[in-house]
Design a protein around this motif. Structure first.
Motif, PDB file in Angstrom:
ATOM      1  N   ARG A   1      21.104 -19.381 -47.792  1.00  0.00           N
ATOM      2  CA  ARG A   1      19.836 -18.775 -48.218  1.00  0.00           C
ATOM      3  C   ARG A   1      19.712 -17.349 -47.675  1.00  0.00           C
ATOM      4  O   ARG A   1      19.275 -16.431 -48.386  1.00  0.00           O
ATOM      5  CB  ARG A   1      18.675 -19.637 -47.733  1.00  0.00           C
ATOM      6  N   HIS A   2      20.106 -17.153 -46.424  1.00  0.00           N
ATOM      7  CA  HIS A   2      20.040 -15.813 -45.833  1.00  0.00           C
ATOM      8  C   HIS A   2      20.974 -14.846 -46.560  1.00  0.00           C
ATOM      9  O   HIS A   2      20.615 -13.679 -46.787  1.00  0.00           O
ATOM     10  CB  HIS A   2      20.420 -15.874 -44.349  1.00  0.00           C
ATOM     11  N   VAL A   3      22.159 -15.330 -46.908  1.00  0.00           N
ATOM     12  CA  VAL A   3      23.117 -14.480 -47.621  1.00  0.00           C
ATOM     13  C   VAL A   3      22.546 -14.026 -48.960  1.00  0.00           C
ATOM     14  O   VAL A   3      22.752 -12.880 -49.387  1.00  0.00           O
ATOM     15  CB  VAL A   3      24.450 -15.240 -47.824  1.00  0.00           C
ATOM     16  N   ARG A   4      21.814 -14.894 -49.614  1.00  0.00           N
ATOM     17  CA  ARG A   4      21.264 -14.552 -50.927  1.00  0.00           C
ATOM     18  C   ARG A   4      20.007 -13.684 -50.837  1.00  0.00           C
ATOM     19  O   ARG A   4      19.768 -12.841 -51.708  1.00  0.00           O
ATOM     20  CB  ARG A   4      20.947 -15.834 -51.692  1.00  0.00           C
ATOM     21  N   LEU A   5      19.217 -13.891 -49.776  1.00  0.00           N
ATOM     22  CA  LEU A   5      17.958 -13.149 -49.669  1.00  0.00           C
ATOM     23  C   LEU A   5      18.104 -11.820 -48.936  1.00  0.00           C
ATOM     24  O   LEU A   5      17.454 -10.831 -49.294  1.00  0.00           O
ATOM     25  CB  LEU A   5      16.905 -14.015 -48.957  1.00  0.00           C
ATOM     26  N   VAL A   6      18.919 -11.795 -47.898  1.00  0.00           N
ATOM     27  CA  VAL A   6      19.096 -10.554 -47.114  1.00  0.00           C
ATOM     28  C   VAL A   6      20.591 -10.267 -46.944  1.00  0.00           C
ATOM     29  O   VAL A   6      21.111 -10.303 -45.815  1.00  0.00           O
ATOM     30  CB  VAL A   6      18.386 -10.649 -45.745  1.00  0.00           C
ATOM     31  N   PRO A   7      21.295  -9.983 -48.029  1.00  0.00           N
ATOM     32  CA  PRO A   7      22.751  -9.802 -47.939  1.00  0.00           C
ATOM     33  C   PRO A   7      23.173  -8.664 -47.027  1.00  0.00           C
ATOM     34  O   PRO A   7      24.182  -8.777 -46.320  1.00  0.00           O
ATOM     35  CB  PRO A   7      23.156  -9.533 -49.401  1.00  0.00           C
ATOM     36  N   GLU A   8      22.422  -7.555 -47.006  1.00  0.00           N
ATOM     37  CA  GLU A   8      22.823  -6.434 -46.167  1.00  0.00           C
ATOM     38  C   GLU A   8      22.702  -6.789 -44.681  1.00  0.00           C
ATOM     39  O   GLU A   8      23.533  -6.384 -43.853  1.00  0.00           O
ATOM     40  CB  GLU A   8      21.973  -5.199 -46.488  1.00  0.00           C
TER      41      GLU A   8
END
Length: 252
Positions: A102-109
């Motif tokens: 979920r973190h990768v998709r929401l805050v990739p940078e």
């Protein structure tokens, strides 16, 4: 103790072909921890009943009934506990994986920066570091699994909960039955085993030493040292059980 391989044998095992074949094989799973856990606890628990009953001067038939009931009930309890504990660990791991996804998709940078700092701490810098970040973050599954290992500290866990539980239960029953055997024979015929508690003590000590020695062959320790260590730790617990039985007899 583990066998040392010759340099030529090690070179053969590390050829590109041998490495590719080894990595392609299914990951083997060791249930040694579960077996050792069940074996030691089964032996200590059963001997505790035997020692306590002997210290309280109970008859062989009573010892057998109490011992068998305890062996089956505690063995099943340990197996169920191990199953549920293993399942809980797997559920925790899966929740962590889904959170990272979920973190990768929401805050990739932000997650890319975490990868960058994780590998910078390993000594990578400049273009090499940026190439690593680009390669890892190009695939979501690889990205998430890298975060699971490097950030959260999870390793691969192919453990099957029911197999872990089965290993614990089998070890608990088979090894834990040894302290009870002399009393089983004594209940059948008083003349078969003249001193059942003495024989129970010998079998318990032998079980501790054998389990420790078997463990040493897997983990590469000296068999006698591991056997003595297990014997001393398990023997201390067994001695406490006997003293409790004697103490209760004095109180009652």
């Amino acid at each position: 103790m583990s066998v040392r391989r010759s340099p030529s044998s090690l070179r053969e095992e590390h050829s590109p072909e041998a490495i590719a074949q080894r990595l392609a094989e299914p990951r083997s799973v060791s249930y040694l921890r579960d077996f050792i856990y069940g074996a030691i606890d089964g032996t200590v628990t059963t001997f505790a009943v035997v020692a306590g009953a002997t210290g309280a001067k109970l008859g062989a038939t009573v010892v057998v009934i109490m011992g068998l009931a305890n062996l089956l009930a505690d063995g099943l309890s340990m197996a169920v506990s191990n199953y549920l504990g293993t399942r809980a660990e797997q559920d925790q791991r899966e929740r962590a994986r889904q959170r990272e996804r979920r973190h990768v998709r929401l805050v990739p940078e932000g997650e890319r920066e975490e990868i960058r700092q994780l590998f910078a701490a390993k000594g990578f810098a400049g273009d090499d570091l940026e190439r690593i970040v680009d390669v890892i973050t190009a695939d979501e599954d690889r990205w998430v699994e890298t975060m699971m290992v490097e950030e959260l500290g999870y390793g691969p866990d192919p453990t099957v909960p029911w197999r872990a539980a089965a290993a614990t239960f089998a070890a608990f029953i088979t090894v834990g039955l040894l302290p009870l055997l002399p009393f089983l024979l004594d209940a059948v015929d008083d003349d078969l085993v003249p001193e059942p508690f003495a024989w129970s003590t010998v079998l318990t000590a032998a079980a501790f030493f054998a389990v420790g020695s078997a463990k040493a062959r897997v983990v590469g320790q000296q068999w006698w040292r591991s056997g003595l260590e297990t014997l001393l730790v398990g023997g201390a617990a067994a001695a406490v059980a006997y003293l409790v039985g004697v103490g209760l007899d004095q109180v009652v």
